[in-house]
Design a protein around this motif. Structure first.
Motif, PDB file in Angstrom:
ATOM      1  N   ILE A  45       1.248  -1.053   0.106  1.00 22.26           N
ATOM      2  CA  ILE A  45      -0.205  -0.115  -0.086  1.00 22.26           C
ATOM      3  C   ILE A  45       0.966   0.694   0.030  1.00 22.26           C
ATOM      4  CG2 ILE A  45      -2.171  -1.024   0.782  1.00 22.26           C
ATOM      5  CD1 ILE A  45      -1.416   0.622   4.103  1.00 22.26           C
ATOM      6  N   THR A  46       0.379   2.427  -0.651  1.00 26.49           N
ATOM      7  CA  THR A  46       1.175   3.326  -0.417  1.00 26.49           C
ATOM      8  C   THR A  46       0.565   4.389   0.589  1.00 26.49           C
ATOM      9  OG1 THR A  46      -0.533   4.785  -1.460  1.00 26.49           O
ATOM     10  CG2 THR A  46       0.543   3.822  -2.919  1.00 26.49           C
ATOM     11  N   GLU A  47       1.685   5.596   0.797  1.00 28.40           N
ATOM     12  CA  GLU A  47       1.796   6.004   2.428  1.00 28.40           C
ATOM     13  C   GLU A  47       0.167   7.038   2.485  1.00 28.40           C
ATOM     14  OE1 GLU A  47       4.956   8.930   3.691  1.00 28.40           O
ATOM     15  OE2 GLU A  47       6.373   7.358   2.950  1.00 28.40           O
ATOM     16  N   ARG A  95       6.307  -1.389   5.563  1.00 30.45           N
ATOM     17  CA  ARG A  95       4.619  -1.798   4.893  1.00 30.45           C
ATOM     18  C   ARG A  95       4.715  -2.636   3.220  1.00 30.45           C
ATOM     19  NH1 ARG A  95       5.677   3.464   2.544  1.00 30.45           N
ATOM     20  NH2 ARG A  95       5.347   4.561   4.507  1.00 30.45           N
ATOM     21  N   SER A  96       4.099  -4.120   3.952  1.00 31.45           N
ATOM     22  CA  SER A  96       4.028  -4.578   3.265  1.00 31.45           C
ATOM     23  C   SER A  96       2.647  -5.671   3.378  1.00 31.45           C
ATOM     24  CB  SER A  96       5.593  -5.304   3.248  1.00 31.45           C
ATOM     25  OG  SER A  96       5.645  -6.016   4.977  1.00 31.45           O
ATOM     26  N   LEU A  97       2.458  -6.468   2.354  1.00 28.57           N
ATOM     27  CA  LEU A  97       2.192  -7.668   2.530  1.00 28.57           C
ATOM     28  C   LEU A  97       3.241  -8.947   3.112  1.00 28.57           C
ATOM     29  CD1 LEU A  97      -0.980  -9.317   0.960  1.00 28.57           C
ATOM     30  CD2 LEU A  97       0.759 -10.539   1.000  1.00 28.57           C
ATOM     31  N   THR A  98       2.492  -9.982   4.054  1.00 24.87           N
ATOM     32  CA  THR A  98       2.996 -10.565   4.678  1.00 24.87           C
ATOM     33  C   THR A  98       2.275 -12.090   4.160  1.00 24.87           C
ATOM     34  OG1 THR A  98       4.958  -9.210   5.932  1.00 24.87           O
ATOM     35  CG2 THR A  98       4.724 -12.387   5.802  1.00 24.87           C
ATOM     36  N   VAL A  99       2.681 -13.352   3.736  1.00 32.22           N
ATOM     37  CA  VAL A  99       1.726 -14.562   3.692  1.00 32.22           C
ATOM     38  C   VAL A  99       3.468 -15.063   4.068  1.00 32.22           C
ATOM     39  CG1 VAL A  99       0.887 -15.649   2.095  1.00 32.22           C
ATOM     40  CG2 VAL A  99       0.732 -13.526   1.434  1.00 32.22           C
ATOM     41  N   MET A 100       2.385 -16.538   5.298  1.00 34.46           N
ATOM     42  CA  MET A 100       2.723 -17.194   5.887  1.00 34.46           C
ATOM     43  C   MET A 100       2.132 -18.532   5.310  1.00 34.46           C
ATOM     44  SD  MET A 100       4.079 -17.507   9.296  1.00 34.46           S
ATOM     45  CE  MET A 100       2.518 -17.324  10.537  1.00 34.46           C
ATOM     46  N   TYR A 101       3.255 -19.832   4.825  1.00 35.25           N
ATOM     47  CA  TYR A 101       2.560 -20.790   4.753  1.00 35.25           C
ATOM     48  C   TYR A 101       3.297 -22.078   4.748  1.00 35.25           C
ATOM     49  CZ  TYR A 101       5.187 -19.794   0.182  1.00 35.25           C
ATOM     50  OH  TYR A 101       6.414 -20.252  -0.688  1.00 35.25           O
ATOM     51  N   GLY A 102       2.957 -22.935   4.425  1.00 35.72           N
ATOM     52  CA  GLY A 102       3.656 -24.311   4.197  1.00 35.72           C
ATOM     53  C   GLY A 102       4.686 -24.221   5.707  1.00 35.72           C
ATOM     54  N   GLU A 103       5.763 -24.102   5.337  1.00 34.99           N
ATOM     55  CA  GLU A 103       6.327 -24.717   6.466  1.00 34.99           C
ATOM     56  C   GLU A 103       6.629 -23.694   7.746  1.00 34.99           C
ATOM     57  OE1 GLU A 103      11.614 -25.259   7.159  1.00 34.99           O
ATOM     58  OE2 GLU A 103      10.593 -25.938   5.352  1.00 34.99           O
TER      59      GLU A 103
END
Length: 328
Positions: free
Chosen positions: A79-81, A251-259
């Protein structure tokens, strides 16, 4: 066990209850060997030796020997500021609930009982309209194709309260493989440590009852049938890593998956909250609650509700009007 006035209970504490309610001795003590720290770089998707989160900024001139760490995707500047500013404004126009360990929360989703493994729609009516563009934008990320949000939770971390969250794995009975977070306001760190405990904890054994959505190549495969290994088996690391992984929450998107999702506990350390942080956490269903699953009836009901979006200024008119009056 009743919560203390600050919202904490048991071994979960904040600066308020440690100072005013004598909870200092109840605090969970984490013994983390910082010499085992590795910082994950969102640009090369490898983890590099060190503890200070700014190590990722050395890219591409990293120092030391990297390790491969599976199950993390970071999309910087998701996303932007300006978008962030308007998002936080909308969030703060809605009422907050106190939570544990110095946090506040706003939770939008079905009512769940993790111990009894029961779920009902309850009062769930969907999500604030001003957050809809975030869910729409998920569809531009290959790893989030067909991601159906069924819970959205705003979490506030305030350093003046000593906010943190203890090591845990998100429940595996109801919350699906991909756990998504949008981080706002300030940088922080997600710290991960290998989990070697009982699979009854976190309902982790439930991951042996369904199959992975994300393949080893990072592609989405929604065919839950005719697979060789269950989710828990497929995500098991090929060799144990003697390390503590530090994930930069910018300022990010984080995806956690799998291991990373099923074999490591994650936490936010008090020391890593240096200014106000707000994040939006998203959950999807496990396969038994999706099409052709044994619980698809209640799953479909909740999914339909999750497709609704509403005007928060109308829903929380009293709280919004009071904020406007106080502003002037």
């Amino acid at each position: 066990m009743k919560p203390r006035p600050c919202g904490c209970k048991g071994c979960r504490t904040c600066l308020i209850c440690e100072t005013l309610y004598g909870a200092e001795n109840l605090k969970l003590s984490l013994q983390l060997d910082k010499e085992k720290g590795y910082v994950y770089c969102p640009f090369c998707n490898k983890a590099w030796p060190g503890w200070d989160i700014d190590i990722y900024k050395q890219h591409p001139d990293h120092v030391g020997e990297a390790i491969n760490y599976a199950g993390i995707l970071i999309v910087p500047e998701f996303i932007t500021e300006l978008e962030e500013s308007k998002l936080i404004q909308g969030i703060d126009e809605m009422p907050w609930d106190i939570s544990q360990s110095g946090r506040r929360k706003q939770n939008f989703g079905p009512k769940t009982n993790f111990k009894k493994k029961k779920i009902v729609s309850g009062t769930f009516e969907g999500f604030p309209e001003f957050t809809k563009y975030l869910q729409d934008r998920f569809q531009t990320i290959d790893l989030l194709k067909d991601y159906q949000v069924i819970e959205q939770c705003s979490l506030e971390y305030d350093p003046s309260k000593g906010a943190s969250i203890d090591p845990h794995i998100d429940d595996c009975w109801i919350w699906g493989e991909r756990v998504v977070t949008v981080n706002c306001l300030s940088d922080s760190v997600l710290t991960l440590t290998i989990y070697k405990g009982d699979t009854k904890k976190y309902n982790l054994y439930c991951a042996d009852e369904y199959y992975p959505i994300v393949t080893n190549e990072g592609r989405i495969d929604l065919d839950f049938h005719n697979k060789d290994k269950t989710m828990l088996e497929a995500s098991k690391p090929s060799k144990e890593i003697d390390a503590i992984i530090r994930i930069p929450l910018i300022r990010s998107l984080t995806v956690m998956y799998g291991e990373a999702r099923y074999h490591w506990e994650h936490c936010i350390l008090r020391e890593d909250i240096t200014s106000r942080r707000v994040c939006l956490a998203y959950r999807e269903f496990t396969p038994p609650y999706l099409g052709n699953g044994i619980h698809q009836a209640i799953g479909n009901e909740i999914i339909q509700r999750a497709k609704q979006f509403w005007n928060h200024k109308v829903k929380y008119k009293k709280e919004y009007d009071e904020k406007v009056i106080n502003f002037y």
